[in-house]
Design a protein around this motif. Structure first.
Motif, short mmCIF file in Angstrom:
data_model
loop_
_atom_site.label_atom_id
_atom_site.label_comp_id
_atom_site.label_asym_id
_atom_site.label_seq_id
_atom_site.Cartn_x
_atom_site.Cartn_y
_atom_site.Cartn_z
N UNK A 29 2.73 4.02 -2.88
CA UNK A 29 3.59 3.64 -1.76
C UNK A 29 3.99 4.90 -0.97
N UNK A 30 3.74 4.93 0.34
CA UNK A 30 4.15 6.11 1.12
C UNK A 30 5.66 6.29 1.09
N UNK A 31 6.11 7.55 1.07
CA UNK A 31 7.55 7.78 1.14
C UNK A 31 7.97 7.97 2.59
N UNK A 32 9.19 8.41 2.79
CA UNK A 32 9.72 8.57 4.14
C UNK A 32 9.66 10.01 4.63
N UNK A 65 6.71 -1.15 6.71
CA UNK A 65 7.18 -0.89 5.35
C UNK A 65 7.00 -2.11 4.46
N UNK A 66 7.25 -3.30 4.99
CA UNK A 66 7.04 -4.52 4.21
C UNK A 66 5.57 -4.65 3.83
N UNK A 67 4.68 -4.38 4.77
CA UNK A 67 3.24 -4.42 4.49
C UNK A 67 2.89 -3.42 3.40
N UNK A 70 3.98 -4.76 0.02
CA UNK A 70 3.15 -5.88 -0.42
C UNK A 70 1.78 -5.43 -0.93
N UNK A 71 1.34 -4.27 -0.47
CA UNK A 71 0.03 -3.75 -0.86
C UNK A 71 0.05 -2.97 -2.18
N UNK A 72 1.24 -2.76 -2.72
CA UNK A 72 1.36 -1.96 -3.94
C UNK A 72 2.19 -2.70 -4.99
N UNK A 73 2.24 -2.15 -6.17
CA UNK A 73 2.97 -2.79 -7.26
C UNK A 73 3.60 -1.73 -8.16
N UNK A 74 4.52 -2.15 -9.04
CA UNK A 74 5.16 -1.19 -9.93
C UNK A 74 4.13 -0.45 -10.79
N UNK A 75 4.49 0.77 -11.18
CA UNK A 75 3.61 1.54 -12.06
C UNK A 75 4.20 1.62 -13.47
N UNK A 76 3.56 2.40 -14.33
CA UNK A 76 4.00 2.44 -15.72
C UNK A 76 5.39 3.03 -15.89
N UNK A 77 5.83 3.87 -14.95
CA UNK A 77 7.19 4.43 -15.03
C UNK A 77 8.22 3.32 -14.86
N UNK A 78 8.02 2.44 -13.88
CA UNK A 78 8.91 1.29 -13.71
C UNK A 78 8.91 0.42 -14.97
N UNK A 79 7.73 0.21 -15.53
CA UNK A 79 7.60 -0.67 -16.70
C UNK A 79 8.26 -0.07 -17.94
N UNK A 80 8.14 1.25 -18.10
CA UNK A 80 8.77 1.92 -19.24
C UNK A 80 10.28 1.81 -19.15
N UNK A 99 12.18 -1.14 -2.35
CA UNK A 99 10.93 -1.85 -2.60
C UNK A 99 10.99 -2.92 -3.69
N UNK A 100 12.08 -2.96 -4.47
CA UNK A 100 12.28 -3.94 -5.55
C UNK A 100 11.28 -3.78 -6.69
N UNK A 101 10.61 -2.64 -6.80
CA UNK A 101 9.64 -2.44 -7.88
C UNK A 101 10.30 -2.46 -9.26
N UNK A 102 11.54 -1.98 -9.35
CA UNK A 102 12.22 -2.02 -10.65
C UNK A 102 12.37 -3.47 -11.13
N UNK A 103 12.82 -4.34 -10.23
CA UNK A 103 12.98 -5.75 -10.61
C UNK A 103 11.63 -6.39 -10.91
N UNK A 104 10.62 -6.06 -10.11
CA UNK A 104 9.28 -6.62 -10.33
C UNK A 104 8.73 -6.22 -11.69
#
Length: 239
Positions: A29-32, A65-67, A70-80, A99-104
């Motif tokens: 995911x691109x940052x700002x 940013x929404x696009x 939607x094109x990316x997903x959480x990685x192993x750091x979020x999952x850990x 991005x709500x990746x933590x919740x995802x």
């Protein structure tokens, strides 16, 4: 160094995690703020300012940013982190990310300091819309009859205060923490960065993992310049 962190996690009774864009850039995911980021060559204080709501540039920026999300997903750091929460170690995640990746990834106790892009809201009547309205509709006008409001993301813009509830909750969590893990944030944004100072003042151990330097490196009990996903995986293997 990692053995120290493993020992801290084992011995800690209340771990709070602070996250920034760096944890999600590892998902692609691109940052700002970095070169090539969404704000590169632009004036963020204008595009993402509360006064810009309703402008074409504002809608285009957040649609992009929404696009991206939607094109990316959480990685192993979020999952850990979600696994550590499920195991009772991590008590809360305080994030700058929208991005709500933590919740995802499965985290439940997520405090969003800068809002989120899960849905949109009318700035006058408060009617909520799915964020797909930005993707499918040329208009950002509220669809409620008689309302002349503008539909905007539920994010904190320049010129706006942080949500009071989120700020209160974040400070409550920091006050209870005996270990704070800071992941992927440059700690440039006020007042989010003051949470690290507060934790340090309260006597909490600070584990700071980012590739770049931060203004608060001096408070770190352990300072690691490396990939967050790689480091957390190695820590997990040691627990």
């Amino acid at each position: 160094m990692l053995k120290e962190v493993v020992d801290y996690i084992r011995d800690s009774k209340y771990i709070v995690v602070l996250t920034g864009a760096g944890i999600s850039t590892e998902s692609g995911l691109p940052d700002f703020r970095s070169n090539g980021g969404l704000w590169d060559g632009k004036k963020p204080e204008e595009i993402s300012h509360s006064s810009a709501v309703g402008s074409t540039a504002f809608k285009h920026f957040f649609t992009k940013r929404i696009v991206n999300i939607n094109e990316h997903k959480p990685n192993n750091a979020h999952e850990i982190l979600a696994d550590w929460e499920a195991a009772g170690k991590v008590k809360a995640i305080v994030t700058q990310n929208i991005d709500s990746f933590h919740q995802d990834a499965g985290s439940k106790r997520v405090i969003e300091m800068h809002g989120h892009l899960r849905n949109l809201k009318c700035n006058i009547c408060g009617t909520e819309y799915n964020n797909s309205k930005y993707l499918q509709d040329d208009s950002d006008e509220c669809e409620v009859k008689g309302c002349k409001g503008i539909v905007r993301p539920e994010v904190v813009l320049f010129g706006e205060y942080l949500p009071e509830d989120a700020w209160f909750q974040a400070n409550e969590e920091i006050s209870k923490a005996d270990l704070v893990m800071v992941l992927g944030t440059s700690l440039q944004v006020f007042p989010f960065n003051t949470l690290v100072e507060s934790a340090y003042s309260n006597g909490a151990k600070i584990v700071l993992i980012t590739k770049s330097e931060t203004p608060f490196d001096y408070v770190a009990t352990v300072r690691i310049h490396d990939s967050i996903g790689k480091v957390l995986k190695e820590i997990s293997c040691g627990l």
